[in-house]
Design an enzyme around this catalytic site. Sequence first.
Site, PDB file in Angstrom:
ATOM      1  N   HIS A 106       0.636  -1.071   0.000  1.00  0.00           N
ATOM      2  CA  HIS A 106       0.175  -0.117   0.105  1.00  0.00           C
ATOM      3  C   HIS A 106       0.671   1.362   0.051  1.00  0.00           C
ATOM      4  O   HIS A 106       0.413   2.388  -0.488  1.00  0.00           O
ATOM      5  CB  HIS A 106      -0.807  -0.165   1.156  1.00  0.00           C
ATOM      6  CG  HIS A 106      -1.953  -1.056   1.059  1.00  0.00           C
ATOM      7  ND1 HIS A 106      -3.271  -0.798   0.116  1.00  0.00           N
ATOM      8  CD2 HIS A 106      -2.279  -2.305   1.506  1.00  0.00           C
ATOM      9  CE1 HIS A 106      -3.981  -1.836   0.315  1.00  0.00           C
ATOM     10  NE2 HIS A 106      -3.275  -2.594   1.254  1.00  0.00           N
TER      11      HIS A 106
ATOM     12  N   GLU B 164      -8.667   5.264  -6.588  1.00  0.00           N
ATOM     13  CA  GLU B 164      -7.498   5.751  -7.746  1.00  0.00           C
ATOM     14  C   GLU B 164      -8.136   6.672  -8.983  1.00  0.00           C
ATOM     15  O   GLU B 164      -7.629   6.694  -9.944  1.00  0.00           O
ATOM     16  CB  GLU B 164      -6.979   4.418  -8.332  1.00  0.00           C
ATOM     17  CG  GLU B 164      -8.181   3.720  -8.992  1.00  0.00           C
ATOM     18  CD  GLU B 164      -8.560   2.535  -8.187  1.00  0.00           C
ATOM     19  OE1 GLU B 164      -9.127   1.459  -8.706  1.00  0.00           O
ATOM     20  OE2 GLU B 164      -8.795   3.061  -6.819  1.00  0.00           O
TER      21      GLU B 164
END
Length: 245
Positions: free
Chosen positions: A136, A166
């Site tokens: 991450h 995203e």
Amino acid sequence: MYRILGKTLAVAVLSVLASLMISFAFVPMLGGKVAGAGLVMTIVCPIAISIPASMLHFWQAERLRTANAALAEARDALAAAYERLQDQARRDALTGVLNRAAFMAGLDERNRAGTHGGLLFLDVDHFKSVNDRFGHAAGDEALARVGAVLADLSGDGDLVGRLGGEEFAVFLHEATPERMLDHSQTIREAVAEIDLRTPSGIRIALAISIGAFHCAPHFDPAEALAAADRNLYRAKSAGRNTVVA
């Protein structure tokens, strides 16, 4: 302190001169004579009264001036801090671009102002695999880099925001359809050139899909974003790393 002393002495001199002028003007008129003890009192009394009174007055005035200056400085610092907090509240903490609420508010302002332009809905391709393969922290760095690219390529009046995860959005202020498509391709190429690497030196390839929609004056922000989202879906279906308008 020297300024206070200087002002105090100036007041004392003026007081003595005023006292002497008054004495020499009126005492003879009353049949008296300014001499001896009378002359001494004419000089000493204004000095004895004016120096402490002037010293106190100027000292208090200086304290008030200093306090006002400090207050003005504190007010300016508070205003600057408030502006920073307001800006931070509008920004996505990870990427530094506008958060969803601020972006949508800016889009609504463009709508009410009758502005036209290009609306881009962008999605980082295969982002889940970046998190799964590299962690991450790498995913966060990828999003931060993409946000920086979008911000660097934006111009005056443009909006750049992170809508969530995203997904990003860009509004190109008063852009023609041609400029909208050219800018979209520039973004796509710039994202592909991001040199993101793991601590061991492995390059993490990034790509982005873009759905573009040209907004006429007084467009509906929700409808425009939905149209750009549909084009983004088509870009994803077409194999990703592409632009569809």
